[in-house]
Design an enzyme around this catalytic site. Structure first.
Site, PDB file in Angstrom:
ATOM      1  N   SER A 100       0.678  -1.272  -0.008  1.00  0.00           N
ATOM      2  CA  SER A 100       0.024   0.167   0.152  1.00  0.00           C
ATOM      3  C   SER A 100       0.852   1.219  -0.010  1.00  0.00           C
ATOM      4  O   SER A 100       1.614   1.327   0.814  1.00  0.00           O
ATOM      5  CB  SER A 100      -0.750  -0.017   1.222  1.00  0.00           C
ATOM      6  OG  SER A 100      -1.827   1.375   1.348  1.00  0.00           O
TER       7      SER A 100
ATOM      8  N   LYS B  75      -1.123  -0.801  -4.347  1.00  0.00           N
ATOM      9  CA  LYS B  75      -2.175  -0.082  -4.237  1.00  0.00           C
ATOM     10  C   LYS B  75      -1.828   1.285  -3.871  1.00  0.00           C
ATOM     11  O   LYS B  75      -1.037   1.458  -3.046  1.00  0.00           O
ATOM     12  CB  LYS B  75      -3.124  -0.635  -2.746  1.00  0.00           C
ATOM     13  CG  LYS B  75      -3.869  -0.158  -2.102  1.00  0.00           C
ATOM     14  CD  LYS B  75      -4.554  -0.916  -0.926  1.00  0.00           C
ATOM     15  CE  LYS B  75      -4.746  -0.186   0.233  1.00  0.00           C
ATOM     16  NZ  LYS B  75      -5.504  -0.978   1.311  1.00  0.00           N
ATOM     17  N   LEU B  76      -2.444   2.125  -4.364  1.00  0.00           N
ATOM     18  CA  LEU B  76      -2.355   3.488  -4.225  1.00  0.00           C
ATOM     19  C   LEU B  76      -3.405   4.189  -3.336  1.00  0.00           C
ATOM     20  O   LEU B  76      -4.580   4.095  -3.521  1.00  0.00           O
ATOM     21  CB  LEU B  76      -2.353   4.485  -5.511  1.00  0.00           C
ATOM     22  CG  LEU B  76      -1.254   3.814  -6.622  1.00  0.00           C
ATOM     23  CD1 LEU B  76      -1.373   4.888  -7.921  1.00  0.00           C
ATOM     24  CD2 LEU B  76       0.278   3.974  -6.010  1.00  0.00           C
ATOM     25  N   LYS B  77      -2.828   5.076  -2.414  1.00  0.00           N
ATOM     26  CA  LYS B  77      -3.908   5.738  -1.718  1.00  0.00           C
ATOM     27  C   LYS B  77      -4.350   6.850  -2.520  1.00  0.00           C
ATOM     28  O   LYS B  77      -3.444   7.616  -2.916  1.00  0.00           O
ATOM     29  CB  LYS B  77      -3.263   5.994  -0.284  1.00  0.00           C
ATOM     30  CG  LYS B  77      -2.896   5.201   0.697  1.00  0.00           C
ATOM     31  CD  LYS B  77      -4.502   4.380   1.118  1.00  0.00           C
ATOM     32  CE  LYS B  77      -4.028   3.597   2.115  1.00  0.00           C
ATOM     33  NZ  LYS B  77      -5.361   2.964   2.857  1.00  0.00           N
TER      34      LYS B  77
ATOM     35  N   ASP C 127      -7.403   2.954  -3.093  1.00  0.00           N
ATOM     36  CA  ASP C 127      -7.980   2.668  -1.653  1.00  0.00           C
ATOM     37  C   ASP C 127      -8.187   4.320  -1.371  1.00  0.00           C
ATOM     38  O   ASP C 127      -7.225   5.201  -1.221  1.00  0.00           O
ATOM     39  CB  ASP C 127      -7.198   2.458  -0.623  1.00  0.00           C
ATOM     40  CG  ASP C 127      -8.006   2.069   0.721  1.00  0.00           C
ATOM     41  OD1 ASP C 127      -9.251   2.501   0.874  1.00  0.00           O
ATOM     42  OD2 ASP C 127      -7.437   1.489   1.696  1.00  0.00           O
TER      43      ASP C 127
ATOM     44  N   ASN D 136     -10.232   5.378   1.329  1.00  0.00           N
ATOM     45  CA  ASN D 136     -10.836   5.619   2.810  1.00  0.00           C
ATOM     46  C   ASN D 136     -11.833   6.541   2.951  1.00  0.00           C
ATOM     47  O   ASN D 136     -11.630   7.521   3.724  1.00  0.00           O
ATOM     48  CB  ASN D 136      -9.405   5.960   3.620  1.00  0.00           C
ATOM     49  CG  ASN D 136      -8.365   4.694   3.829  1.00  0.00           C
ATOM     50  OD1 ASN D 136      -7.273   4.754   3.080  1.00  0.00           O
ATOM     51  ND2 ASN D 136      -8.470   3.806   4.494  1.00  0.00           N
TER      52      ASN D 136
ATOM     53  N   GLU E  34     -11.268   0.824  -3.389  1.00  0.00           N
ATOM     54  CA  GLU E  34     -11.646   0.444  -2.157  1.00  0.00           C
ATOM     55  C   GLU E  34     -12.048   1.607  -1.525  1.00  0.00           C
ATOM     56  O   GLU E  34     -11.559   2.797  -1.215  1.00  0.00           O
ATOM     57  CB  GLU E  34     -10.220  -0.139  -1.527  1.00  0.00           C
ATOM     58  CG  GLU E  34     -10.328  -0.427   0.030  1.00  0.00           C
ATOM     59  CD  GLU E  34      -8.954  -1.115   0.408  1.00  0.00           C
ATOM     60  OE1 GLU E  34      -8.103  -1.075  -0.296  1.00  0.00           O
ATOM     61  OE2 GLU E  34      -8.840  -1.220   1.691  1.00  0.00           O
TER      62      GLU E  34
ATOM     63  N   ASP F 185     -13.863  -1.834   2.561  1.00  0.00           N
ATOM     64  CA  ASP F 185     -13.106  -2.164   3.819  1.00  0.00           C
ATOM     65  C   ASP F 185     -13.724  -1.888   5.128  1.00  0.00           C
ATOM     66  O   ASP F 185     -14.330  -2.643   5.812  1.00  0.00           O
ATOM     67  CB  ASP F 185     -11.740  -1.518   3.386  1.00  0.00           C
ATOM     68  CG  ASP F 185     -10.795  -1.604   4.575  1.00  0.00           C
ATOM     69  OD1 ASP F 185     -11.019  -2.102   5.581  1.00  0.00           O
ATOM     70  OD2 ASP F 185      -9.813  -0.882   4.418  1.00  0.00           O
TER      71      ASP F 185
ATOM     72  N   LYS G 260     -10.305  -7.877   7.137  1.00  0.00           N
ATOM     73  CA  LYS G 260      -9.131  -7.416   8.232  1.00  0.00           C
ATOM     74  C   LYS G 260      -9.465  -8.034   9.475  1.00  0.00           C
ATOM     75  O   LYS G 260     -10.754  -7.577  10.131  1.00  0.00           O
ATOM     76  CB  LYS G 260      -9.052  -5.934   8.469  1.00  0.00           C
ATOM     77  CG  LYS G 260      -8.138  -5.360   7.174  1.00  0.00           C
ATOM     78  CD  LYS G 260      -8.460  -3.797   7.758  1.00  0.00           C
ATOM     79  CE  LYS G 260      -7.308  -3.026   6.371  1.00  0.00           C
ATOM     80  NZ  LYS G 260      -7.832  -1.489   6.469  1.00  0.00           N
TER      81      LYS G 260
ATOM     82  N   GLY H 102      -4.377  -5.069   5.540  1.00  0.00           N
ATOM     83  CA  GLY H 102      -3.148  -4.520   6.700  1.00  0.00           C
ATOM     84  C   GLY H 102      -3.570  -3.416   7.340  1.00  0.00           C
ATOM     85  O   GLY H 102      -4.188  -2.524   7.065  1.00  0.00           O
TER      86      GLY H 102
END
Ligand code: NPQ
Ligand code: MG
Length: 374
Positions: A137, A165-167, A192, A194, A217, A242, A266, A294
């Site tokens: 990530s 995986k890119l934020k 992702d 968030n 995500e 997630d 998770k 993670g």
């Protein structure tokens, strides 16, 4: 065999580089390791994956310590000695929420229980794989520079990671994704958010479709179930939840409603490895792919996550990265990438132990609570 004693070890571990996501930047990992000690001297470990402040979820480290000491440990005292993992799980259910605190305690007890039986967590959960393909990530660079991002991604590709995986967040999405995709046309890639977007971003996020991403995500707020349905209809790229998945029921609901087509599992977020396995089983039954997320775990949590990721339904590469992704010195023997993979530990229980000297060095606070008296 009874479990007499729990020790809570609060650690502060500097990260090798700041980790910036849409909710903030972390410089130090502030977490708790739970150590359970049995009457015959077996010691088991669980990791509480809270952050120091409630940015990813409502839980945070001070709160987790409080709910463990005030509410969860007293609940465990009511259990008969030698209670099995399912009984521990059910006992903890009388407290609402706090899945990360529950996961830490129940995993420490599960670890003792398995070590007493000389069975590995992987074998207990039903892992069918011995080696796990690893993804990584990648945070938002402090400089918001594409050059810096490409450099960091390049270092992970060189290290052998098999998926990136890119934020992302509004203002840091199409351009970085386009740049990484152009530099590595074939690497498995996903993003992702968030929860950083709103329903009104549906058309914007659909512009990610040409980049052949595995998934987007958690684009929206964790309770915006219908919003994720709207996004699933607007985007060709699969939506993966997630933060929204907190239980077997929320996983089932999200799948039935069409809010997600892939699930990030998770153990901390769902309250333990038994629930994580049940969500896996439900998804495997329906042909829904899952992957192991993670939470910047130390070797303790990482070891257990690798066992989970060995289950047959974990067909999508997860965030089970090597120790060096986050830490110069891990609490356990480091997990080192070999050809982009990590081994599922084979020793009893989680299969690893904290190194006493490192544990002592990183500990900022600790407490002992007896389980055999009220
Ligand atoms: C996620 N993890 O999938 C999380 C979020 C996350 C590997 O991307 C300190 C502790 C900082 C936990 C930053 C990854 C964190 C953290 C991000 C978890 O959404
Ligand atoms: Mg996530």
């Amino acid at each position: 065999m009874t479990i007499d004693l729990l020790r809570l070890h609060r650690l502060n571990i500097p990260l090798v580089r700041p980790f910036r996501t849409s909710f903030g930047t972390e410089h130090v990992r502030d977490l708790v390791l739970v150590e359970a000690v049995s009457s015959d001297g077996i010691r088991g470990w669980g990791e509480c994956v809270t952050m120091s402040w409630p940015g990813y979820s409502a839980e945070y480290t001070d709160g987790a310590i409080d709910v463990m000491q005030r509410h969860l440990v007293p609940t465990l005292r009511e259990l008969p000695s030698g209670a099995d993992p399912q009984a521990v799980r059910e006992a903890l259910e009388v407290v609402r929420g706090h899945p990360m605190a529950k996961n830490a305690l129940s995993t420490a007890l599960l670890d003792v229980w398995l070590r007493a039986r000389e069975e590995s967590l992987g074998s207990y959960l039903g892992a069918t794989r011995e080696r796990i393909d690893c993804g990584v990530s990648v945070g938002i660079p402090a400089t918001e520079s594409i050059t810096a991002l490409l450099e960091e991604v390049g270092s992970y590709v060189d290290a052998g990671y098999r998926r990136i995986k890119l934020k992302i967040e509004p203002g840091w999405d199409l351009e970085p994704v386009a740049a990484v995709r152009a530099a590595w046309p074939d690497i498995p890639l996903q993003v992702d958010a968030n929860q950083a977007y709103t329903r009104s971003h549906a058309d914007h996020l659909a512009q990610l479709d040409p980049f052949n991403l595995n998934l987007i995500e958690q684009p929206l707020h964790e309770e915006d179930w219908y919003g994720h349905v709207i996004l699933s209809e607007a985007c060709a790229t699969p939506i993966c939840l997630d933060e929204s998945i907190l239980s077997v029921d929320s996983a089932d609901s999200a799948l039935r409603f069409g809010a997600t087509t892939i699930i990030n599992i998770k153990p901390g977020r769902v309250g333990g490895y038994l629930t994580a396995r049940e969500i896996h089983d439900l998804c495997l039954d329906r042909g829904v792919p899952v992957w192991c997320g993670g939470m910047l775990e130390t070797g303790v949590g990482r070891a257990a996550n690798l066992a989970l990721a060995g289950l047959p339904g974990f067909t999508v590469i997860g965030d089970t990265s090597a120790s060096s992704r986050y830490y110069a010195v891990d609490v356990t023997e480091p997990f080192v990438l070999d050809d982009g993979r990590l081994d599922v530990p084979t020793g009893p229980g989680i299969g690893v132990d904290p190194l006493p000297d490192v544990l002592a060095d990183l500990t900022v606070w600790s407490a002992e609570v007896r389980l055999d008296e009220g």
